[in-house]
Design a protein around this motif. Structure first.
Motif, mmCIF file in Angstrom:
data_model
loop_
_atom_site.group_PDB
_atom_site.id
_atom_site.type_symbol
_atom_site.label_atom_id
_atom_site.label_comp_id
_atom_site.label_asym_id
_atom_site.label_seq_id
_atom_site.Cartn_x
_atom_site.Cartn_y
_atom_site.Cartn_z
ATOM 1 N N SER A 29 0.848 -1.197 0.000
ATOM 2 C CA SER A 29 0.000 0.000 0.000
ATOM 3 C C SER A 29 0.879 1.240 0.000
ATOM 4 C CB SER A 29 -0.939 0.012 1.214
ATOM 5 O OG SER A 29 -0.194 0.029 2.420
ATOM 6 N N GLU A 30 0.343 2.310 -0.537
ATOM 7 C CA GLU A 30 1.075 3.566 -0.635
ATOM 8 C C GLU A 30 0.370 4.643 0.176
ATOM 9 O OE1 GLU A 30 1.866 4.695 -4.690
ATOM 10 O OE2 GLU A 30 1.793 2.609 -5.376
ATOM 11 N N ASN A 31 1.143 5.659 0.573
ATOM 12 C CA ASN A 31 0.507 6.861 1.119
ATOM 13 C C ASN A 31 1.238 8.098 0.614
ATOM 14 O OD1 ASN A 31 2.667 7.628 2.873
ATOM 15 N ND2 ASN A 31 1.909 6.285 4.477
ATOM 16 N N SER A 32 0.585 9.214 0.703
ATOM 17 C CA SER A 32 1.089 10.444 0.117
ATOM 18 C C SER A 32 2.415 10.873 0.728
ATOM 19 C CB SER A 32 0.043 11.552 0.289
ATOM 20 O OG SER A 32 0.511 12.781 -0.210
ATOM 21 N N TRP A 33 2.530 10.702 2.049
ATOM 22 C CA TRP A 33 3.728 11.152 2.778
ATOM 23 C C TRP A 33 4.957 10.414 2.278
ATOM 24 C CZ3 TRP A 33 6.025 9.980 8.059
ATOM 25 C CH2 TRP A 33 6.618 11.121 8.617
ATOM 26 N N PHE A 34 4.899 9.078 2.278
ATOM 27 C CA PHE A 34 6.035 8.278 1.836
ATOM 28 C C PHE A 34 6.238 8.344 0.329
ATOM 29 C CE2 PHE A 34 5.702 5.405 5.800
ATOM 30 C CZ PHE A 34 6.685 6.147 6.445
ATOM 31 N N ASN A 35 5.232 8.760 -0.415
ATOM 32 C CA ASN A 35 5.362 8.900 -1.868
ATOM 33 C C ASN A 35 5.954 10.241 -2.289
ATOM 34 O OD1 ASN A 35 4.588 6.414 -2.814
ATOM 35 N ND2 ASN A 35 2.484 6.999 -3.296
ATOM 36 N N LEU A 36 6.244 11.104 -1.308
ATOM 37 C CA LEU A 36 6.845 12.417 -1.570
ATOM 38 C C LEU A 36 5.921 13.320 -2.390
ATOM 39 C CD1 LEU A 36 10.488 11.225 -2.505
ATOM 40 C CD2 LEU A 36 9.517 11.653 -0.230
ATOM 41 N N ASP A 37 4.624 13.131 -2.219
ATOM 42 C CA ASP A 37 3.659 13.911 -2.997
ATOM 43 C C ASP A 37 3.645 15.384 -2.612
ATOM 44 O OD1 ASP A 37 2.966 11.635 -4.346
ATOM 45 O OD2 ASP A 37 1.132 11.257 -3.198
ATOM 46 N N ASN A 38 4.248 15.725 -1.473
ATOM 47 C CA ASN A 38 4.277 17.127 -1.063
ATOM 48 C C ASN A 38 5.281 17.952 -1.874
ATOM 49 O OD1 ASN A 38 2.345 17.064 1.136
ATOM 50 N ND2 ASN A 38 3.824 15.811 2.226
ATOM 51 N N PHE A 39 6.180 17.264 -2.575
ATOM 52 C CA PHE A 39 7.116 17.985 -3.427
ATOM 53 C C PHE A 39 6.429 18.377 -4.737
ATOM 54 C CE2 PHE A 39 10.087 15.782 -0.678
ATOM 55 C CZ PHE A 39 11.133 16.691 -0.535
ATOM 56 N N PRO A 40 6.479 19.653 -5.123
ATOM 57 C CA PRO A 40 5.939 20.043 -6.427
ATOM 58 C C PRO A 40 6.633 19.280 -7.549
ATOM 59 C CG PRO A 40 6.378 21.978 -5.064
ATOM 60 C CD PRO A 40 6.972 20.809 -4.338
ATOM 61 N N GLU A 41 5.947 19.115 -8.647
ATOM 62 C CA GLU A 41 6.453 18.306 -9.763
ATOM 63 C C GLU A 41 7.813 18.788 -10.251
ATOM 64 O OE1 GLU A 41 4.946 16.929 -14.221
ATOM 65 O OE2 GLU A 41 3.496 17.662 -12.727
ATOM 66 N N GLU A 42 8.069 20.085 -10.187
ATOM 67 C CA GLU A 42 9.323 20.644 -10.689
ATOM 68 C C GLU A 42 10.541 20.124 -9.926
ATOM 69 O OE1 GLU A 42 9.866 24.877 -8.626
ATOM 70 O OE2 GLU A 42 7.807 24.548 -9.310
ATOM 71 N N PHE A 43 10.339 19.633 -8.698
ATOM 72 C CA PHE A 43 11.452 19.136 -7.897
ATOM 73 C C PHE A 43 11.944 17.763 -8.374
ATOM 74 C CE2 PHE A 43 10.052 22.500 -5.246
ATOM 75 C CZ PHE A 43 11.049 22.786 -4.332
ATOM 76 N N GLU A 44 11.157 17.092 -9.174
ATOM 77 C CA GLU A 44 11.471 15.715 -9.549
ATOM 78 C C GLU A 44 12.652 15.597 -10.496
ATOM 79 O OE1 GLU A 44 8.011 13.588 -10.846
ATOM 80 O OE2 GLU A 44 6.730 14.493 -9.305
ATOM 81 N N THR A 45 12.972 16.666 -11.200
ATOM 82 C CA THR A 45 14.021 16.572 -12.215
ATOM 83 C C THR A 45 15.210 17.482 -11.933
ATOM 84 O OG1 THR A 45 12.839 18.226 -13.535
ATOM 85 C CG2 THR A 45 12.397 15.904 -14.014
ATOM 86 N N ARG A 46 15.250 18.110 -10.776
ATOM 87 C CA ARG A 46 16.340 19.044 -10.526
ATOM 88 C C ARG A 46 16.940 18.868 -9.142
ATOM 89 N NH1 ARG A 46 15.288 23.791 -7.508
ATOM 90 N NH2 ARG A 46 13.098 24.117 -6.892
#
Length: 330
Positions: free
Chosen positions: A125-142
């Protein structure tokens, strides 16, 4: 030099430790050392550790000192370029080390953070906290600076096991886990994260956290008394490093909420003890130069909790005050 030091503190993990060790030894990246700290286990944990014959395993066998001291003792001898942490009841996926190492080394980061997925024995199972969903999408590539996360700093998972650290970075900032308490991850995270210059995130599940009755996050027992000293250590870190004024509003809310939620959920037999720890902490705050900051910056529910603790003499009196004068949640 070894690429990664994996640090695994264990105490009475006979049910799960074999899987944890095997998940490291079977990694697709093979250049690592696995430092296992047997923290005074009284079950068959040590026998299981000794059943493995692999020269990448380094064993520290010690009397019980707790998770913070166990990790610190392992850090003293870690020889890898990078450091990761694994709990004895959890496990890695096959490419965890390869993926984490590739990310942090190619981007020259101090810390890289990856996703955690939960496992209950039957499924994942997944949850938002451990999935790093609080990081805006722009953080994923930089690569980013931690202070870019100012608006959501206290919504980031504090788990040390969810990160890979550059070892000389940890040495240069003299990073240590608090000893003698649980929730040692929390002060360690904020200190190391805000000291870092370059951070990245990996939106892939690299760590499997086992959900079971004995895990610290699944039962609100006496360990949660340590939410108070952990919060006190956190405040000292922010004050000593000049971060207090920058993060004041969210920091104070975070400081209040840890013990507040613990007091609501902890087993009944520990409520008075936790109340007394909170009250002692708040009385020291009342005598400090930070008292007005709490009164002026806490939302109504947290401010009421803070003031009701100070007004009351025992848990039952506090409970009466807090129930009869409830405020809207903010």
């Amino acid at each position: 030099m070894t690429k990664i030091s994996v640090i695994m503190p264990v105490f009475n993990e006979e049910r799960y430790i074999r899987k944890a060790i095997e998940s490291v030894l079977s990694q697709s990246l093979t250049d690592f050392e696995l430092i296992i700290v047997n923290d005074g286990s009284t079950d068959s944990t040590l026998d299981i550790i000794n059943s493995f014959n692999d020269d990448r395993i380094i064993l520290i066998n010690q009397q019980n000192q707790g998770p913070g001291a166990s990790r610190n003792n392992a850090l003293k001898i870690a020889g890898g370029d990078y450091v990761m942490f694994l709990d004895g009841d959890d496990f890695y996926l096959r490419d965890t080390l390869k993926t984490a190492y590739g990310e942090i080394s190619s981007k020259d980061c101090d810390i890289s953070i990856f996703q955690i997925i939960k496992y209950d024995g039957d499924g994942y199972s997944e949850n938002s906290w451990f999935n790093l969903d609080n990081f805006p999408e722009e953080f994923e590539t930089r690569v980013f600076n931690p202070h870019d996360c100012r608006d959501f700093l206290f919504d980031i998972s504090v788990s040390a096991a969810q990160k890979i650290f550059r070892r000389d970075f940890l040495e240069n900032i003299n990073a240590k886990f608090p000893e003698g308490i649980y929730f040692e991850d929390m002060p360690f995270f904020f200190y190391t994260f805000l000291k870092a210059k370059r951070v990245s995130i990996i939106k892939r599940h690299l760590y499997v956290r086992r959900k079971h009755e004995g895990s610290i996050t699944e039962s609100v027992d006496s360990k949660f008394l340590d939410t108070v000293p952990a919060g006190q250590i956190l405040m000292d870190i922010f004050i000593e490093n000049g971060w207090y004024d920058i993060y004041l509003f969210d920091l104070l809310a975070f400081k209040i909420n840890g013990p507040r939620y613990a007091l609501m959920g902890i087993e009944e037999k520990y409520k008075e003890s936790l109340y007394l720890l909170i009250k002692k902490d708040y009385e020291s705050i009342k005598l400090s130069s930070y008292y007005n900051d709490y009164l002026e910056n806490l939302g109504p529910v947290k401010r009421k909790f803070f003031k009701d603790i100070l007004k009351s003499d025992d848990y039952q009196e506090f409970k009466t005050l807090n129930q009869t004068n409830s405020s809207p949640a903010k």
